[in-house]
Design a protein around this motif. Structure first.
Motif, PDB file in Angstrom:
ATOM      1  N   VAL A   1      11.215  -0.052  10.187  1.00 33.04           N
ATOM      2  CA  VAL A   1       9.768   0.004  10.014  1.00 33.04           C
ATOM      3  C   VAL A   1       9.355  -1.185   9.165  1.00 33.04           C
ATOM      4  O   VAL A   1       9.839  -1.366   8.050  1.00 33.04           O
ATOM      5  CB  VAL A   1       9.321   1.311   9.351  1.00 33.04           C
ATOM      6  N   THR A   2       8.503  -2.017   9.752  1.00 28.35           N
ATOM      7  CA  THR A   2       8.052  -3.226   9.071  1.00 28.35           C
ATOM      8  C   THR A   2       6.619  -3.015   8.617  1.00 28.35           C
ATOM      9  O   THR A   2       5.750  -2.678   9.422  1.00 28.35           O
ATOM     10  CB  THR A   2       8.126  -4.424  10.035  1.00 28.35           C
ATOM     11  N   VAL A   3       6.385  -3.168   7.336  1.00 33.15           N
ATOM     12  CA  VAL A   3       5.074  -2.884   6.761  1.00 33.15           C
ATOM     13  C   VAL A   3       4.525  -4.165   6.144  1.00 33.15           C
ATOM     14  O   VAL A   3       5.250  -4.896   5.461  1.00 33.15           O
ATOM     15  CB  VAL A   3       5.174  -1.778   5.697  1.00 33.15           C
TER      16      VAL A   3
ATOM     17  N   SER B   1       0.859  -1.181   0.000  1.00 32.73           N
ATOM     18  CA  SER B   1       0.000   0.000   0.000  1.00 32.73           C
ATOM     19  C   SER B   1       0.892   1.225   0.000  1.00 32.73           C
ATOM     20  O   SER B   1       1.751   1.384   0.875  1.00 32.73           O
ATOM     21  CB  SER B   1      -0.872  -0.004   1.261  1.00 32.73           C
ATOM     22  N   LEU B   2       0.704   2.126  -0.962  1.00 29.64           N
ATOM     23  CA  LEU B   2       1.565   3.311  -1.010  1.00 29.64           C
ATOM     24  C   LEU B   2       1.296   4.245   0.164  1.00 29.64           C
ATOM     25  O   LEU B   2       2.184   4.972   0.602  1.00 29.64           O
ATOM     26  CB  LEU B   2       1.393   4.045  -2.336  1.00 29.64           C
ATOM     27  N   ALA B   3       0.072   4.226   0.696  1.00 30.21           N
ATOM     28  CA  ALA B   3      -0.220   5.042   1.875  1.00 30.21           C
ATOM     29  C   ALA B   3       0.625   4.569   3.053  1.00 30.21           C
ATOM     30  O   ALA B   3       1.220   5.379   3.784  1.00 30.21           O
ATOM     31  CB  ALA B   3      -1.706   4.977   2.211  1.00 30.21           C
ATOM     32  N   ASN B   4       0.700   3.251   3.248  1.00 30.55           N
ATOM     33  CA  ASN B   4       1.519   2.729   4.343  1.00 30.55           C
ATOM     34  C   ASN B   4       3.005   2.962   4.085  1.00 30.55           C
ATOM     35  O   ASN B   4       3.763   3.303   4.995  1.00 30.55           O
ATOM     36  CB  ASN B   4       1.257   1.228   4.534  1.00 30.55           C
ATOM     37  N   MET B   5       3.414   2.780   2.846  1.00 35.31           N
ATOM     38  CA  MET B   5       4.821   3.012   2.499  1.00 35.31           C
ATOM     39  C   MET B   5       5.187   4.477   2.747  1.00 35.31           C
ATOM     40  O   MET B   5       6.280   4.784   3.227  1.00 35.31           O
ATOM     41  CB  MET B   5       5.021   2.642   1.031  1.00 35.31           C
ATOM     42  N   SER B   6       4.254   5.369   2.458  1.00 38.08           N
ATOM     43  CA  SER B   6       4.489   6.785   2.710  1.00 38.08           C
ATOM     44  C   SER B   6       4.656   7.055   4.197  1.00 38.08           C
ATOM     45  O   SER B   6       5.525   7.826   4.621  1.00 38.08           O
ATOM     46  CB  SER B   6       3.329   7.604   2.135  1.00 38.08           C
ATOM     47  N   LYS B   7       3.809   6.399   5.022  1.00 37.44           N
ATOM     48  CA  LYS B   7       3.949   6.569   6.475  1.00 37.44           C
ATOM     49  C   LYS B   7       5.305   6.089   6.958  1.00 37.44           C
ATOM     50  O   LYS B   7       5.927   6.705   7.817  1.00 37.44           O
ATOM     51  CB  LYS B   7       2.831   5.811   7.195  1.00 37.44           C
ATOM     52  N   ALA B   8       5.749   4.961   6.422  1.00 38.28           N
ATOM     53  CA  ALA B   8       7.053   4.431   6.817  1.00 38.28           C
ATOM     54  C   ALA B   8       8.158   5.424   6.434  1.00 38.28           C
ATOM     55  O   ALA B   8       9.016   5.766   7.250  1.00 38.28           O
ATOM     56  CB  ALA B   8       7.296   3.085   6.148  1.00 38.28           C
TER      57      ALA B   8
END
Lengths: 250, 250, 250
Positions: free
Chosen positions: A115-117, A71-78
């Motif tokens: 950070v583990t996503v 998810s790019l949203a999660n990747m962005s948060k990381a």
């Protein structure tokens, strides 16, 4: 196992910020030679194509071709956790289950951040993009292209690009008025070619990925907006022409 | 009568900004020796303890011990009127009724601003905080602690702090992923002590009150987050450990 | 035909930003000698009066007196497209139908931008403003006046201005408290005149139109807040006094 290290996290942060509003889920295709991504936006008007070649990484190890869905949203948060000058290690191990770890390290402060996503199953539809010869190829400062797109978006949700010997002209027409931006050829010597007219539904807004942007234009085929990434990759947006019945060029 | 003058209003402005999201109404206990504040947040998880000693003020007069209750939202509005290099006089007179006057003066421009704010009746519950010996005391740059708390809040609404000889580790675990931040001991030589693990529900976010923050940790007692204020005071947050049934340490 | 060119678009941008929250539709009266605008806010408390004389323009041509009606919201959108150092040409041709074209040119980059905005029919009510002698005329830094208005707006939606030999005093009184700002005469030597007291319902917030603002005050007539524009024009706000039954000065 996949393990790749970027000298600084800022690059990946900018790429993700540039595409995350267009594409929500990203299948990263990792091979021996490059980390790639192809994805369409939900309205199937824009195709994002990203290529980061091995030469862009400090270290790179890819045991077998693998597809990592994120998810790019999660990747962005990381990535927002990283300081811009942190190094960025991307790591996937089959044994770790379905997750990817980003490790940001700031050597000076003896600080590391892992950070583990969680990964996602994403159907990767790697489209063959046919070779295309374009009537016009125009290079311009990325900041100018970005400002022009933003200005025209005030007036219209579509814009028209016309390139002639006289220059390249961006037009947005809407209810409150019309805006026409003209770059004359003296500063864009590549533009002196035949007339081209097409409409792109929306344009991309990467900020500082690169200083220059290259537009490749031809009637009735998608316009290509390309940001070169250092010397070893690119971020390209293929934007389908908008076909209006009344303004049809046929 | 109570009358105390700070050399610049910025200090009080920062203190109020640091605590006003946690505590809405503040009972200031003013005595001969110091201006103090103790208040709990509405969920009774965090205790704010502020002490501004006489030495911090340019002038200080307190005829008798008095409790001044103020809405921190109103106090924040008053302090936002001050320029950072204005002097700040805080004044309460019994005859003036139930209001406090802040006077900001900018000598250069021959400008003064008097802001009078109504007081509130607040039950002051000055808690005795028992002496506690802590397993770990860790000092670190306040900006690093602040960024780490902000980053982990992206992933989780609680965070776990573990200190070992290997360093101090902050962990946030949530639905979208996990973030682990490690500061290794070379830059934090005080941390080389026994292992400690506790969870704090939320952490404080003062910005630039002081360059350093001191964390005092011990299993199953509140963590203390202390910002020293010049040499004459402090702002402390006591944050209760979060007890999860599944992760109970007993 | 009307055609006028400003050396930079920033000036017009600032003017429009300064008045667009007060006035929605603007009738620009263009004559041989000046471009003027008079408009009241919807509550008929504030009158905006703008005058840009011919001397302010690089080129100016006005064949006959004409009234150009524009939505200030649309005009603001057009002007936001301009870079601050772009030149700004304003053009109206009878043959073009009911629209005005703003042309922004950035000579260095060989870029021009034409923004065409539709005109509106607006009843222009050019009020005769009677000559008035004022008890107090006070000049002060525009930034100070702006900050004081903003600070007092925190406490009250009306403010009181009193000028005496001791200085000029701005007062805002509301539910949460009272704020009193005093500028002493040493830095405002013009203020040493008789006492004046009036209330203005709201004040204007132009940002950087000019370094100085001039306030003209007299009991029971509108206060005039004037920002001189270079040497060839002004932006004035006439603000009606607020008559409260209880605080009536009669």
């Amino acid at each position: 196992m996949f393990e790749a290290k970027l000298a600084n996290a800022a690059l990946l942060k900018k790429i993700v910020e540039a595409i995350k509003d267009l594409v929500t889920d990203a299948p990263f295709d990792c091979s021996e030679s490059a980390m790639c991504l192809q994805a369409m936006d939900s309205s199937h008007v824009a195709l994002v194509s990203l290529k980061l070649e091995v030469g862009m990484f400090d270290t790179y190890r890819c045991d077998r071709t693998i597809n990592l869905g994120l998810s790019l949203a999660n990747m962005s948060k990381a990535l927002k956790c990283a300081n811009n000058d942190d190094t960025c290690m991307i790591k996937y191990e089959e044994n770790d289950g379905d997750s990817i770890t980003f490790t940001f390290a700031d050597v000076k402060r003896d600080k590391t951040q892992d950070v583990t996503v969680k990964m996602m199953d994403i159907d990767s539809e790697h489209l063959g993009i046919p070779d295309q010869s374009y009537s016009v190829v125009c290079e311009m400062p990325a900041s100018e292209f970005q400002k022009t797109c933003k200005d025209l978006a005030t007036f219209s949700d579509s814009l028209n690009i016309t390139a002639t010997k006289a220059g390249i002209v961006f037009t947005g027409k809407g209810d409150i008025g019309t805006s026409v931006v003209t770059y004359s050829p003296s500063s864009n010597s590549d533009d002196e070619s035949e007339s081209v007219s097409l409409e792109v539904k929306r344009s991309s807004q990467p900020t500082a990925l690169s200083d220059r942007v290259r537009l490749s234009l031809c009637n009735e085929v998608p316009v290509v907006v390309e940001y070169p990434i250092e010397d070893n990759g690119y971020l390209r947006f293929y934007l389908a022409p908008k076909i209006d019945d009344e303004e049809n060029m046929d």
